[in-house]
Design an enzyme around this catalytic site. Structure first.
Site, mmCIF file in Angstrom:
data_model
loop_
_atom_site.group_PDB
_atom_site.id
_atom_site.type_symbol
_atom_site.label_atom_id
_atom_site.label_comp_id
_atom_site.label_asym_id
_atom_site.label_seq_id
_atom_site.Cartn_x
_atom_site.Cartn_y
_atom_site.Cartn_z
ATOM 1 N N ARG A 12 0.865 -1.185 0.000
ATOM 2 C CA ARG A 12 0.000 0.000 0.000
ATOM 3 C C ARG A 12 0.901 1.234 0.000
ATOM 4 O O ARG A 12 2.068 1.156 0.356
ATOM 5 C CB ARG A 12 -0.857 0.019 1.265
ATOM 6 N N SER A 14 0.398 4.074 1.805
ATOM 7 C CA SER A 14 0.269 4.970 2.958
ATOM 8 C C SER A 14 1.642 5.159 3.608
ATOM 9 O O SER A 14 2.529 4.320 3.442
ATOM 10 C CB SER A 14 -0.697 4.372 3.985
ATOM 11 N N LYS A 83 -2.593 -8.098 10.471
ATOM 12 C CA LYS A 83 -3.919 -7.666 10.919
ATOM 13 C C LYS A 83 -4.882 -7.384 9.756
ATOM 14 O O LYS A 83 -6.089 -7.561 9.905
ATOM 15 C CB LYS A 83 -3.689 -6.396 11.733
ATOM 16 N N ASP A 84 -4.338 -6.953 8.627
ATOM 17 C CA ASP A 84 -5.189 -6.594 7.488
ATOM 18 C C ASP A 84 -5.391 -7.745 6.500
ATOM 19 O O ASP A 84 -6.106 -7.578 5.512
ATOM 20 C CB ASP A 84 -4.570 -5.405 6.739
ATOM 21 N N THR A 129 -12.842 6.079 16.280
ATOM 22 C CA THR A 129 -12.433 4.734 15.871
ATOM 23 C C THR A 129 -13.584 4.053 15.146
ATOM 24 O O THR A 129 -14.731 4.170 15.552
ATOM 25 C CB THR A 129 -11.993 3.843 17.054
ATOM 26 N N ARG A 133 -13.928 -3.912 17.364
ATOM 27 C CA ARG A 133 -13.228 -4.466 18.532
ATOM 28 C C ARG A 133 -12.986 -3.378 19.584
ATOM 29 O O ARG A 133 -13.234 -3.579 20.773
ATOM 30 C CB ARG A 133 -11.890 -5.063 18.069
ATOM 31 N N ARG A 134 -12.530 -2.220 19.138
ATOM 32 C CA ARG A 134 -12.284 -1.127 20.090
ATOM 33 C C ARG A 134 -13.602 -0.576 20.634
ATOM 34 O O ARG A 134 -13.715 -0.293 21.839
ATOM 35 C CB ARG A 134 -11.475 -0.014 19.412
ATOM 36 N N ARG A 151 -12.098 6.804 9.773
ATOM 37 C CA ARG A 151 -11.340 5.954 8.855
ATOM 38 C C ARG A 151 -10.217 6.762 8.235
ATOM 39 O O ARG A 151 -10.049 7.931 8.491
ATOM 40 C CB ARG A 151 -12.278 5.397 7.759
ATOM 41 N N GLY A 152 -9.449 6.106 7.394
ATOM 42 C CA GLY A 152 -8.321 6.753 6.738
ATOM 43 C C GLY A 152 -7.028 6.281 7.377
ATOM 44 O O GLY A 152 -7.050 5.722 8.470
ATOM 45 N N ASN A 153 -5.917 6.479 6.687
ATOM 46 C CA ASN A 153 -4.656 6.016 7.262
ATOM 47 C C ASN A 153 -4.319 6.829 8.509
ATOM 48 O O ASN A 153 -4.943 7.853 8.789
ATOM 49 C CB ASN A 153 -3.537 5.998 6.211
ATOM 50 N N ARG A 157 -5.945 10.256 10.120
ATOM 51 C CA ARG A 157 -6.724 10.285 11.362
ATOM 52 C C ARG A 157 -6.169 11.332 12.318
ATOM 53 O O ARG A 157 -6.924 12.030 12.992
ATOM 54 C CB ARG A 157 -6.719 8.912 12.027
ATOM 55 N N CYS A 244 -16.660 -8.772 9.151
ATOM 56 C CA CYS A 244 -16.110 -7.425 9.417
ATOM 57 C C CYS A 244 -16.745 -6.744 10.621
ATOM 58 O O CYS A 244 -16.152 -5.828 11.182
ATOM 59 C CB CYS A 244 -16.319 -6.472 8.263
HETATM 60 N N1 LIG Z 1 -6.398 -1.154 10.223
HETATM 61 C C1 LIG Z 1 -5.221 -0.413 9.820
HETATM 62 C C2 LIG Z 1 -4.015 -0.945 10.497
HETATM 63 N N2 LIG Z 1 -3.486 -2.126 10.152
HETATM 64 C C3 LIG Z 1 -2.404 -2.366 10.990
HETATM 65 C C4 LIG Z 1 -2.301 -1.289 11.847
HETATM 66 C C5 LIG Z 1 -1.317 -1.129 12.914
HETATM 67 C C6 LIG Z 1 -0.033 -1.849 12.743
HETATM 68 C C7 LIG Z 1 -0.073 -3.318 13.028
HETATM 69 O O1 LIG Z 1 -0.814 -3.799 13.910
HETATM 70 O O2 LIG Z 1 0.703 -4.032 12.347
HETATM 71 C C8 LIG Z 1 -3.302 -0.366 11.537
HETATM 72 C C9 LIG Z 1 -3.563 0.927 12.177
HETATM 73 C C10 LIG Z 1 -4.272 0.911 13.500
HETATM 74 O O3 LIG Z 1 -5.082 0.008 13.772
HETATM 75 O O4 LIG Z 1 -4.059 1.841 14.306
#
Ligand SMILES: NCc1[nH]cc(CCC(=O)O)c1CC(=O)O
Length: 311
Positions: A12, A14, A83-84, A129, A133-134, A151-153, A157, A244
């Site tokens: 990506r 970002s 995580k993604d 957020t 989960r949060r 949202r957004g990188n 944010r 999701c």
């Molecule tokens: N969803 C976006 C994302 N994917 C991974 C991370 C953080 C870095 C990681 O856990 O590797 C983030 C940003 C966040 O949640 O603050």
């Protein structure tokens, strides 16, 4: 087999993703000084669409275009935040993980412009957020706070926070460190206060299956304990089959004596129900531990909770 002369790395575009690529390039340069690397940045659906992610068709909003570049041969190596990467199904056919890099901090951080901690935030504070989960965990522990979709990188944010679109943010510590903005952290939340997501703080290297010269070249970047943790966590999510909108947390950890354990939770979106499981691997391999913890939560009713959430 000799190492490839050039490795084209797709990611990506970002700032966080590009910082991750720089870490991989630095580690590769140290291991194979003769190998050149080139960066192929792509925009993913998740970067372009700033609305509700559950409205994006299919999973893998942050990985689809990266996978495509790998499969078409435009690039040789992809760098992903684990995580993604969807865990409910296998990696795209024809691709494999070649290495998991040493894990960074798994915890989430509170970002508050005046440096308040979570417990100090006044009633009605808007916490930015979009993470279910949060949101679920905050609703359970701090019901007087209000989550607003964000949202957004990470850089965007932080800019939106500065513009007053929220009063505070929750972001991953590791992500803030990668973009060089750990300075904005007002509190690092313990994993008890905010259970991390599957794959938190782990970078994975993905390549084409059978590209053995490349696999040989990058496998030395792998970290065995992180590999075990990622495998347990991803298998847990694979068996659980979340979606999701289902709040799920999980954290596998190899302790100093080399023992692997996995703690995981499933929540209702309002945080009122929280299922917990925690098991040690003992003689089980990491994937079997992940399966066992998922089964423990399914026995407690996780399926009904997950399927009861609209998605
Ligand atoms: N969803 C976006 C994302 N994917 C991974 C991370 C953080 C870095 C990681 O856990 O590797 C983030 C940003 C966040 O949640 O603050």
């Amino acid at each position: 087999m000799s190492a490839p002369e050039l490795i084209r790395i797709v990611s990506r575009d970002s700032p966080m993703a590009l910082a991750q690529v720089e870490r991989v390039r630095a580690e590769l340069a140290a291991l194979h000084p003769g190998v050149r690397t080139e960066v192929v940045p792509v925009k993913t659906t998740g970067d372009k669409w700033l609305g509700d992610l559950s409205r994006v068709e299919g999973k893998g909003a942050f990985t689809k275009e990266v996978d495509a570049a790998l499969l078409s041969g435009e690039a040789d190596l992809a760098v992903h935040c684990v995580k993604d990467v969807p865990a409910d199904r296998p990696l795209p056919a024809g691709t494999v993980f070649a290495a998991f890099l040493k894990r960074d901090d798994v915890r989430d951080a509170l970002v508050h412009p005046d440096g308040l901690t979570l417990d100090e935030l006044p009633e009605g504070t808007r916490v930015g957020t979009s993470s279910v989960r949060r949101v679920a965990q905050l609703a359970a522990t701090h019901p007087h706070l209000r989550c607003v979709p964000f949202r957004g990188n990470a850089n965007r944010r932080l800019a939106k926070l500065a513009a007053g679109e929220a009063d505070a943010l929750l972001l991953a510590v590791s992500g803030l460190e990668r973009i060089g903005r750990a300075d904005v952290i007002s509190e690092v939340l313990s994993t008890e206060a905010m259970m991390p997501p599957i794959g938190a703080g782990i970078l994975a290297l993905q390549c084409r299956e059978g590209d053995s010269a490349l696999i040989d070249a990058v496998s030395g970047l792998g970290h065995p304990a992180t590999h075990r943790e990622a495998t347990a966590e991803r298998m847990f999510l694979h068996v659980l089959q979340g979606h999701c909108n289902s709040p799920i947390a999980g954290h596998a950890h190899v302790d100093r004596s080399g023992e692997l354990s996995l703690r995981a939770c499933v929540f209702t979106p309002d945080g009122k129900v929280r299922l917990n499981a925690h098991e040690w691997a003992g003689r089980l391999d990491p994937a079997t531990l992940g399966t066992s913890v998922a089964v423990a939560l399914l026995r407690q009713g996780a399926r009904e909770i997950i399927d009861g959430i609209a998605h």
